[in-house]
Every structure is written in structure tokens, then in C-alpha cells.
Enzyme design. Sequence first.
Site, PDB file in Angstrom:
ATOM      1  N   ASP A  47       0.844  -1.186   0.000  1.00  0.00           N
ATOM      2  CA  ASP A  47       0.000   0.000   0.000  1.00  0.00           C
ATOM      3  C   ASP A  47       0.883   1.239   0.000  1.00  0.00           C
ATOM      4  O   ASP A  47       1.965   1.242   0.575  1.00  0.00           O
ATOM      5  CB  ASP A  47      -0.903   0.020   1.237  1.00  0.00           C
ATOM      6  CG  ASP A  47      -1.915  -1.116   1.228  1.00  0.00           C
ATOM      7  OD1 ASP A  47      -2.383  -1.487   0.138  1.00  0.00           O
ATOM      8  OD2 ASP A  47      -2.233  -1.620   2.314  1.00  0.00           O
ATOM      9  N   GLY A  48       0.410   2.302  -0.648  1.00  0.00           N
ATOM     10  CA  GLY A  48       1.161   3.548  -0.665  1.00  0.00           C
ATOM     11  C   GLY A  48       1.971   3.746  -1.922  1.00  0.00           C
ATOM     12  O   GLY A  48       2.643   4.755  -2.070  1.00  0.00           O
ATOM     13  N   CYS A  49       1.899   2.793  -2.836  1.00  0.00           N
ATOM     14  CA  CYS A  49       2.614   2.905  -4.113  1.00  0.00           C
ATOM     15  C   CYS A  49       1.595   3.195  -5.211  1.00  0.00           C
ATOM     16  O   CYS A  49       0.541   2.567  -5.258  1.00  0.00           O
ATOM     17  CB  CYS A  49       3.339   1.600  -4.445  1.00  0.00           C
ATOM     18  SG  CYS A  49       4.648   1.179  -3.281  1.00  0.00           S
ATOM     19  N   MET A  50       1.924   4.141  -6.079  1.00  0.00           N
ATOM     20  CA  MET A  50       1.036   4.403  -7.219  1.00  0.00           C
ATOM     21  C   MET A  50       1.059   3.243  -8.197  1.00  0.00           C
ATOM     22  O   MET A  50       0.039   2.888  -8.774  1.00  0.00           O
ATOM     23  CB  MET A  50       1.451   5.686  -7.936  1.00  0.00           C
ATOM     24  CG  MET A  50       0.892   6.924  -7.285  1.00  0.00           C
ATOM     25  SD  MET A  50       1.084   8.369  -8.329  1.00  0.00           S
ATOM     26  CE  MET A  50      -0.128   8.060  -9.591  1.00  0.00           C
ATOM     27  N   SER A  51       2.221   2.665  -8.385  1.00  0.00           N
ATOM     28  CA  SER A  51       2.356   1.502  -9.258  1.00  0.00           C
ATOM     29  C   SER A  51       1.935   0.265  -8.479  1.00  0.00           C
ATOM     30  O   SER A  51       1.840   0.277  -7.256  1.00  0.00           O
ATOM     31  CB  SER A  51       3.811   1.335  -9.701  1.00  0.00           C
ATOM     32  OG  SER A  51       4.277   2.490 -10.323  1.00  0.00           O
TER      33      SER A  51
END
Length: 132
Positions: A47-51
Site C-alpha cells: 500500500d502507498g505505491c502508485m504503481s
Amino acid sequence: MLPEIEDIEANFSFLEDWEDKYRYLIELGEGLAPFPDAYRTEEYKVDGCMSQVWLYPTCAQDGVYTLQADSDALIVKGLIAIILSAYSGKNKEQIKAVPIEQIFENLGLATHLSPTRRNGFFAMVEKIRRLP
């Protein structure tokens, strides 16, 4: 096999142009071990990654972690390679001692990555630091 984190830092220091550094990041990402499709699940998603990023840790009986990870973005795969070089093959105490913020600064990533990539990088770090 990924280079040691010290070797990555040395290689970055030899590259003067950020275009070359980005190419090197992509090369590092291409060196990641194949990531099994079975681990591309919500359980292993960061969680917390755009990709899309998945991180699969395993812990041996001696407490040493082996980390596997993958992303759908080339630059992010390179960032994963940096993280795996810094953390994989270490126990919990050694993981806590990795100066990842300093490594991030040494590589110049603080000034050359977008805020979303920076956030994603440290989301991966936090997931590793929270391993049981």
C-alpha cells in the site's frame, strides 16, 4: 543476482547524468528474479505505491529474511532492486540498522524522484521494517 548496496552506491557515483542513472535503475530492475504469479495478491501488495508493487518475504529458521518483489513500472523495479540489495539476507536487527534514508540521499533519489515514487519507496521500506 543483485549487486551489493555498496556497489550500487559506487556505480551511481560514477554516473554523472541523471538520464544514465535512470537507465541504470532500469537495468537493476531487469536483474530482479522472476516473481511468481501466486504472490501477486492483495496480501503481498504494498500500500502507498502508485504503481502495482508486491513484496513476498520468507524467513529462515535462523531469522534471516529473503525478499522477493516486483512492480509493473520499470523505474519502480529499479527502486525495488535497491531495497532488496539493502535488506534481503538480513535478520530483524540487521534490517533495523540499515541506514536506508542515508542510502536514499547518497543515491540522489531525494531530489530526482517524484514525491509519489518517494512515498512508494518508503512504503516498501516500512513494510519490510514491520516484518515479524
